[in-house]
Design an enzyme around this catalytic site. Structure first.
Site, PDB file in Angstrom:
ATOM      1  N   ASP A 389       0.923  -1.525   0.159  1.00 25.42           N
ATOM      2  CA  ASP A 389      -0.111  -0.012   0.059  1.00 25.42           C
ATOM      3  C   ASP A 389       1.094   1.184   0.181  1.00 25.42           C
ATOM      4  O   ASP A 389       0.337   2.033  -0.588  1.00 25.42           O
ATOM      5  CB  ASP A 389      -0.610   0.236   1.186  1.00 25.42           C
ATOM      6  CG  ASP A 389      -2.102   0.640   0.815  1.00 25.42           C
ATOM      7  OD1 ASP A 389      -2.558   1.122  -0.038  1.00 25.42           O
ATOM      8  OD2 ASP A 389      -3.082   0.948   2.484  1.00 25.42           O
ATOM      9  N   ASP A 441      -9.275  -2.603   2.018  1.00 25.39           N
ATOM     10  CA  ASP A 441      -9.543  -1.293   3.487  1.00 25.39           C
ATOM     11  C   ASP A 441     -10.201  -1.874   4.086  1.00 25.39           C
ATOM     12  O   ASP A 441      -9.955  -1.708   5.881  1.00 25.39           O
ATOM     13  CB  ASP A 441      -9.411   0.114   3.410  1.00 25.39           C
ATOM     14  CG  ASP A 441      -7.963   0.534   3.028  1.00 25.39           C
ATOM     15  OD1 ASP A 441      -6.627   0.120   2.504  1.00 25.39           O
ATOM     16  OD2 ASP A 441      -8.479   1.995   2.162  1.00 25.39           O
TER      17      ASP A 441
END
Length: 536
Positions: A389, A441
């Site tokens: 990420d 997420d």
């Protein structure tokens, strides 16, 4: 990578996890490019904060679509309220680049000029000297470039507002003026609300999805629906040796598989970045619809079969499929029609509702099918996703000149956006737009939260001395920190796992170490046979 009881739904789960990983980064960047911001000189008169500007316009008295522009580092500030903004006529600068003495009369008008040939400050000074009360600079692209001062500008005395507008909007205004139309403009920059209520709703949706997925089995356990009929698949016969728990389709992620998965996802992300096109996005939309149909079908069958107990037992014989639940046959067409209607009307103002429903159902289903066996595997998966990420949001611009994750999430140059995210309109924001969070997420931390609930049940831990409650709180705090960082970073994209992983994985490791449970958490389930992944 995984151990499965049956493989009929494993390709669906694996493909879904790969796609949601692509959007593990949270938050969306604003429309302004920041390439020229770093190290830009801030001389006296050149220290304004960049602000989005609304450019309302009227052509021959008829109001047109409001254009969004970006103010310069220099120039006069714009009013915050539309009623305080002055309406002025727009006039083309002559010469159009506004780099030399003007022949057009600009008194009490807003000059419209093109970018290039000279510094932005030079254009502003010339327009101001010509009597203009404002300057609109047409960019040579759709992105909004930040207009700063040059190194030679030691003191700037620009007293008119200077705003950059996109190429397409500027071309339309220029065409109207070239054909003799009367164009009026009004410039103002309304404040965004300090508290974004839409982000609060999205926060509740994300946390609620994880809690719902973690408690799902417990919620339906009092009425154990035969999951062999939960899908349109053949029923196992009485002599198949299967039972309710053994027939559940669950796969456990391995540490080695988690690392390989991240590498594959990175390659796929690069392919999307370089070969992004409308048909490619359409493939992702179709895959999202298939996953959403599957997820909605699973959730509805389970819920309805629990509420209407008789329906949960009635079956019907179908060609090729054998014996399936009657309620399942009726729900499939509804799910298909729902997904198709969303795809057809995905650009409508209400399309976010359908997208969120499909997405939540999909994530709840994935979190039921995919499981982390212990903290050892969770550490491998979440640590790899953490690095993934951060790299593709923050570090990739140093290599690829823009954030690969954000570019793919926006669907740049396709006119479409990738649907693997939850979104909700900013109802109370004068600038509109959406607050969004990627499926990754929610799913990656959700896998760990769901594991903590199973561990608490197996260890007979209470609410306070267990881990589920604290990891849920940790996830909620981590997501709050994500939105706080998004606000403090002026809307620039944030890798949400940067905040979520420490608040979930870090929390359970520290708590386990303090309580003396870390060894059990780390090695949980390693002594069992591979196909037993449910606790008794």
């Amino acid at each position: 990578m995984a151990t499965a009881r049956r493989a009929s739904r494993l390709p669906f789960a694996a493909a879904t996890l790969l796609l949601v990983l692509l959007l593990a980064g949270g938050g969306a960047a604003d429309d302004a490019s920041s390439d020229d911001d770093a190290g830009a000189p801030r001389a006296p008169g050149c220290s304004n904060k960049f602000q989005l500007v609304k450019v309302k316009n009227w052509v021959n008295g008829t109001e047109g679509a409001t254009v969004v522009g970006l103010s310069a580092r220099f120039g006069a500030p714009l009013p915050r309220d539309m009623h305080e903004a002055q309406k002025s006529f727009a006039i083309l600068a002559n010469p159009f680049d506004c780099c030399s003495n003007l022949t057009s009369k600009l008194t009490n008008s807003v000059a419209l000029a093109t970018r290039g040939e000279c510094a932005f400050t030079a254009k502003a000074k010339i327009a101001q000297a010509g009597g203009a009360v404002g300057l609109l600079v047409i960019n040579d692209d759709e992105e909004l470039y930040k207009m700063v001062c040059s190194e030679n500008d030691t003191s700037i005395n620009v007293t008119i507002p200077v705003v950059m507008i996109p190429q397409s909007a500027g071309k339309k205004l220029k065409d109207f003026l070239d054909h003799g139309a009367s164009v009026e403009v009004q410039l103002y920059s309304p404040n965004r609300p300090v508290v974004d209520l839409s982000a609060c709703f999205l926060w509740i949706m994300a946390v609620g999805t994880i809690v719902c997925a973690s408690l799902w089995s417990e919620l339906v356990a009092c009425e154990q629906v035969d999951e062999r009929y939960n899908q349109l698949t053949r029923k196992g016969g009485p002599n198949t040796g299967t039972n309710y728990r053994e027939d559940k389709e669950i796969f456990e992620i391995s540490a080695k598989g988690a690392i390989v998965f991240i590498i594959i996802a990175s390659v796929f992300l690069l392919l999307l970045f370089y070969f992004m096109s409308s048909w490619f996005v359409w493939v992702l939309i179709v895959l999202f619809c298939i996953g959403g149909i599957e997820g909605m079908h699973v959730c509805l069958v389970t819920l309805l079969a629990r509420v209407f107990k008789d329906c949960g037992q009635k079956t019907v014989q179908l060609p090729f499929l054998g014996e399936v639940l009657t309620i399942s046959v009726g729900i499939v067409p509804f799910c298909v029609v729902f997904a198709i209607l969303w795809a057809v009307y995905r650009h409508a103002s209400f399309a976010w509702i359908g997208q969120d429903i499909l997405g939540i159902c999909l994530m709840v289903t994935v979190l039921q099918m995919a499981r982390l066996p212990n903290i050892r595997v969770a550490s491998a998966l979440l640590s790899a996703a953490f690095v993934y990420d951060i790299f593709w949001v923050f570090i990739s611009p140093l290599i690829f000149h823009e954030s690969v994750m954000i570019a793919v999430a926006r669907g740049d140059n396709t006119g479409e956006s990738i649907p693997m995210l939850l979104r909700i309109p900013r109802f109370f924001d004068p600038w509109g737009g959406y607050d969004m969070i990627g499926f990754g997420d929610i799913i990656f931390p959700g896998l760990l939260v769901a594991f903590s609930y199973r561990f608490d049940r197996a260890s007979k831990k209470g609410i306070l001395n267990g881990y589920f409650l604290w990891l849920t709180v940790g996830y909620a705090v981590g997501l709050f920190l994500t939105y706080l960082a998004l606000f403090l970073m002026d809307g620039h994209g944030q890798p949400a796992l940067l905040y979520l992983v420490p608040c979930t994985l870090g929390l359970i490791v520290i708590l386990g170490w303090v309580r003396g449970d870390l060894h059990d958490l780390w090695n949980y389930g390693r002594g069992r046979t591979e196909n037993v992944v449910d606790e008794p």
